[in-house]
Design a protein around this motif. Structure first.
Motif, PDB file in Angstrom:
ATOM      1  N   VAL A 171      70.229  39.692 -54.167  1.00 57.87           N
ATOM      2  CA  VAL A 171      69.933  40.161 -55.527  1.00 57.87           C
ATOM      3  C   VAL A 171      70.103  39.014 -56.523  1.00 57.87           C
ATOM      4  O   VAL A 171      69.301  38.853 -57.452  1.00 57.87           O
ATOM      5  CB  VAL A 171      70.844  41.347 -55.901  1.00 57.87           C
ATOM      6  CG1 VAL A 171      70.661  41.734 -57.373  1.00 57.87           C
ATOM      7  CG2 VAL A 171      70.551  42.548 -55.009  1.00 57.87           C
ATOM      8  N   TRP A 172      71.136  38.208 -56.315  1.00 53.80           N
ATOM      9  CA  TRP A 172      71.382  37.049 -57.186  1.00 53.80           C
ATOM     10  C   TRP A 172      70.219  36.056 -57.127  1.00 53.80           C
ATOM     11  O   TRP A 172      69.736  35.590 -58.164  1.00 53.80           O
ATOM     12  CB  TRP A 172      72.684  36.370 -56.775  1.00 53.80           C
ATOM     13  CG  TRP A 172      72.984  35.102 -57.501  1.00 53.80           C
ATOM     14  CD1 TRP A 172      73.399  34.976 -58.794  1.00 53.80           C
ATOM     15  CD2 TRP A 172      72.904  33.767 -56.981  1.00 53.80           C
ATOM     16  NE1 TRP A 172      73.573  33.647 -59.115  1.00 53.80           N
ATOM     17  CE2 TRP A 172      73.278  32.884 -58.025  1.00 53.80           C
ATOM     18  CE3 TRP A 172      72.557  33.237 -55.740  1.00 53.80           C
ATOM     19  CZ2 TRP A 172      73.318  31.504 -57.858  1.00 53.80           C
ATOM     20  CZ3 TRP A 172      72.597  31.861 -55.564  1.00 53.80           C
ATOM     21  CH2 TRP A 172      72.966  31.004 -56.614  1.00 53.80           C
ATOM     22  N   VAL A 173      69.752  35.753 -55.925  1.00 56.55           N
ATOM     23  CA  VAL A 173      68.620  34.829 -55.778  1.00 56.55           C
ATOM     24  C   VAL A 173      67.365  35.431 -56.406  1.00 56.55           C
ATOM     25  O   VAL A 173      66.586  34.724 -57.071  1.00 56.55           O
ATOM     26  CB  VAL A 173      68.381  34.505 -54.291  1.00 56.55           C
ATOM     27  CG1 VAL A 173      67.150  33.615 -54.136  1.00 56.55           C
ATOM     28  CG2 VAL A 173      69.589  33.809 -53.684  1.00 56.55           C
ATOM     29  N   THR A 174      67.158  36.733 -56.230  1.00 52.74           N
ATOM     30  CA  THR A 174      66.003  37.396 -56.828  1.00 52.74           C
ATOM     31  C   THR A 174      66.064  37.342 -58.350  1.00 52.74           C
ATOM     32  O   THR A 174      65.041  37.130 -59.015  1.00 52.74           O
ATOM     33  CB  THR A 174      65.931  38.858 -56.359  1.00 52.74           C
ATOM     34  OG1 THR A 174      65.893  38.894 -54.929  1.00 52.74           O
ATOM     35  CG2 THR A 174      64.701  39.550 -56.902  1.00 52.74           C
ATOM     36  N   ALA A 175      67.261  37.520 -58.926  1.00 52.51           N
ATOM     37  CA  ALA A 175      67.419  37.436 -60.375  1.00 52.51           C
ATOM     38  C   ALA A 175      67.094  36.029 -60.878  1.00 52.51           C
ATOM     39  O   ALA A 175      66.482  35.863 -61.946  1.00 52.51           O
ATOM     40  CB  ALA A 175      68.842  37.824 -60.774  1.00 52.51           C
ATOM     41  N   LEU A 176      67.485  35.022 -60.117  1.00 48.30           N
ATOM     42  CA  LEU A 176      67.129  33.646 -60.479  1.00 48.30           C
ATOM     43  C   LEU A 176      65.611  33.472 -60.482  1.00 48.30           C
ATOM     44  O   LEU A 176      65.048  32.860 -61.400  1.00 48.30           O
ATOM     45  CB  LEU A 176      67.749  32.658 -59.483  1.00 48.30           C
ATOM     46  CG  LEU A 176      69.242  32.377 -59.580  1.00 48.30           C
ATOM     47  CD1 LEU A 176      69.670  31.457 -58.436  1.00 48.30           C
ATOM     48  CD2 LEU A 176      69.582  31.710 -60.921  1.00 48.30           C
TER      49      LEU A 176
ATOM     50  N   GLY B 129      85.258  29.330 -53.744  1.00 47.93           N
ATOM     51  CA  GLY B 129      85.559  30.743 -53.933  1.00 47.93           C
ATOM     52  C   GLY B 129      85.056  31.312 -55.237  1.00 47.93           C
ATOM     53  O   GLY B 129      85.011  32.529 -55.418  1.00 47.93           O
ATOM     54  N   PHE B 130      84.669  30.443 -56.181  1.00 51.55           N
ATOM     55  CA  PHE B 130      84.191  30.891 -57.483  1.00 51.55           C
ATOM     56  C   PHE B 130      82.664  30.953 -57.560  1.00 51.55           C
ATOM     57  O   PHE B 130      82.122  31.228 -58.629  1.00 51.55           O
ATOM     58  CB  PHE B 130      84.711  29.948 -58.577  1.00 51.55           C
ATOM     59  CG  PHE B 130      86.205  29.890 -58.660  1.00 51.55           C
ATOM     60  CD1 PHE B 130      86.906  30.796 -59.434  1.00 51.55           C
ATOM     61  CD2 PHE B 130      86.923  28.938 -57.947  1.00 51.55           C
ATOM     62  CE1 PHE B 130      88.280  30.750 -59.514  1.00 51.55           C
ATOM     63  CE2 PHE B 130      88.299  28.877 -58.020  1.00 51.55           C
ATOM     64  CZ  PHE B 130      88.988  29.789 -58.797  1.00 51.55           C
ATOM     65  N   LEU B 131      81.976  30.695 -56.461  1.00 48.35           N
ATOM     66  CA  LEU B 131      80.521  30.601 -56.464  1.00 48.35           C
ATOM     67  C   LEU B 131      79.893  31.765 -55.692  1.00 48.35           C
ATOM     68  O   LEU B 131      80.487  32.271 -54.735  1.00 48.35           O
ATOM     69  CB  LEU B 131      80.080  29.277 -55.836  1.00 48.35           C
ATOM     70  CG  LEU B 131      80.602  28.003 -56.518  1.00 48.35           C
ATOM     71  CD1 LEU B 131      80.233  26.778 -55.684  1.00 48.35           C
ATOM     72  CD2 LEU B 131      80.038  27.876 -57.920  1.00 48.35           C
ATOM     73  N   PRO B 132      78.690  32.191 -56.082  1.00 49.55           N
ATOM     74  CA  PRO B 132      78.019  33.276 -55.362  1.00 49.55           C
ATOM     75  C   PRO B 132      77.760  32.973 -53.893  1.00 49.55           C
ATOM     76  O   PRO B 132      77.633  33.893 -53.080  1.00 49.55           O
ATOM     77  CB  PRO B 132      76.690  33.426 -56.125  1.00 49.55           C
ATOM     78  CG  PRO B 132      76.990  32.935 -57.498  1.00 49.55           C
ATOM     79  CD  PRO B 132      77.961  31.796 -57.303  1.00 49.55           C
TER      80      PRO B 132
ATOM     81  N   THR C  46      76.118  36.279 -63.306  1.00 50.62           N
ATOM     82  CA  THR C  46      74.915  35.445 -63.309  1.00 50.62           C
ATOM     83  C   THR C  46      73.655  36.296 -63.302  1.00 50.62           C
ATOM     84  O   THR C  46      72.667  35.955 -63.965  1.00 50.62           O
ATOM     85  CB  THR C  46      74.914  34.510 -62.090  1.00 50.62           C
ATOM     86  OG1 THR C  46      76.153  33.819 -62.005  1.00 50.62           O
ATOM     87  CG2 THR C  46      73.793  33.481 -62.212  1.00 50.62           C
ATOM     88  N   ILE C  47      73.668  37.404 -62.560  1.00 48.62           N
ATOM     89  CA  ILE C  47      72.514  38.310 -62.532  1.00 48.62           C
ATOM     90  C   ILE C  47      72.238  38.854 -63.933  1.00 48.62           C
ATOM     91  O   ILE C  47      71.092  38.876 -64.398  1.00 48.62           O
ATOM     92  CB  ILE C  47      72.757  39.462 -61.534  1.00 48.62           C
ATOM     93  CG1 ILE C  47      72.761  38.930 -60.097  1.00 48.62           C
ATOM     94  CG2 ILE C  47      71.697  40.553 -61.701  1.00 48.62           C
ATOM     95  CD1 ILE C  47      73.257  39.931 -59.078  1.00 48.62           C
TER      96      ILE C  47
END
Length: 253
Positions: free
Chosen positions: A163-168, A204-207, A236-237
């Protein structure tokens, strides 16, 4: 907006993208347990030739963890295929000028953006959980999924990464003029996050932390260890969708 949603799904079907994604994610779902199941047979077949080279092959035992290992190796390729096939969702319409008539007739740009975003998020969700469900079903039939800890939570983490990659991709699509620019922007950000993830102090702080589902299945990590990564992905999304709305409102159609 309902009419535009129907138009998006009809376009996915008529262009063949839906069927291609359906076949690829189904194939990945079947390949994961198939590769694990065939591994002992392959090693047994190669025993004689390896023995001639001085190598000794011990008996290979496989279980559901081997299949889930294949799942987490293959799903990044599924994400890449998904982005490749969906990267022209916006830019193709810019180039053809097909968004001009509905906008001039009063359709809100925000509704167009929301319809396209919902289509891609739902499409990713359907394809991902189809692949996950096929693998899970075969693993339960051949072995026992009980040896994998927090199985569905680990699956949700990988889904959230998609979902995060799709939002990007949606964010870059709202401003870019071609699918190549969308791919370069999305791929550049994901690659940059992967490189930063190599540093233990900030990983640990990254998607990208969400793709480490095997550590959760193996009991090496606990669900709480992914909380920050989930929050980073969620934030981020939201940011990507806000930026996409701002850019799309100003986009020259």
């Amino acid at each position: 907006m309902k009419a535009f949603l129907r138009k998006e799904w009809m376009e996915l079907y008529r262009s063949g993208r839906f069927l291609i994604l359906l076949l690829i994610f189904t194939l990945f779902g079947i390949m994961n347990p198939a590769v694990a199941k065939l591994t002992p047979w392959l090693m047994e077949t190669l025993t004689d030739s390896l023995a001639e080279s001085g190598l000794t092959v011990t008996e290979v035992t496989v279980d559901a963890m081997n299949s889930w290992g294949q799942f987490y190796k293959n799903i990044p390729a599924g994400i890449v295929v998904f982005i490749l096939l969906c990267s022209s969702s916006f830019t193709g319409e810019y180039q053809k000028g097909t968004l001009i008539p509905p906008v001039t007739k009063g359709l809100s740009r925000r509704k167009i953006l929301l319809a396209k975003a919902l289509t891609m998020f739902v499409l990713w969700t359907v394809m991902y959980w189809l692949c996950f469900g096929i693998t899970c079903g075969y693993n339960g039939y051949f072995w026992d999924n009980g040896i994998a800890g927090h199985l569905f939570f680990a699956g949700m983490l990988t889904w959230l990464f998609g979902v995060w990659v799709t939002a990007l991709m949606i964010c870059f699509s709202s401003a870019a003029g071609s699918s190549t620019q969308v791919l370069l922007g999305t791929g550049g950000v994901v690659m940059g996050v992967y490189i930063l993830g190599m540093f233990p102090k900030i990983s640990g702080f990254l998607p990208v932390k969400l793709m480490d589902g095997m550590s959760l299945l193996q009991g090496i990590k606990a669900p709480g260890d992914y909380a920050v990564g989930m929050a980073a992905a969620g934030g981020t999304i939201l940011l990507c969708m806000v930026l996409a709305a701002v850019c799309f409102d100003r986009k020259q159609l």
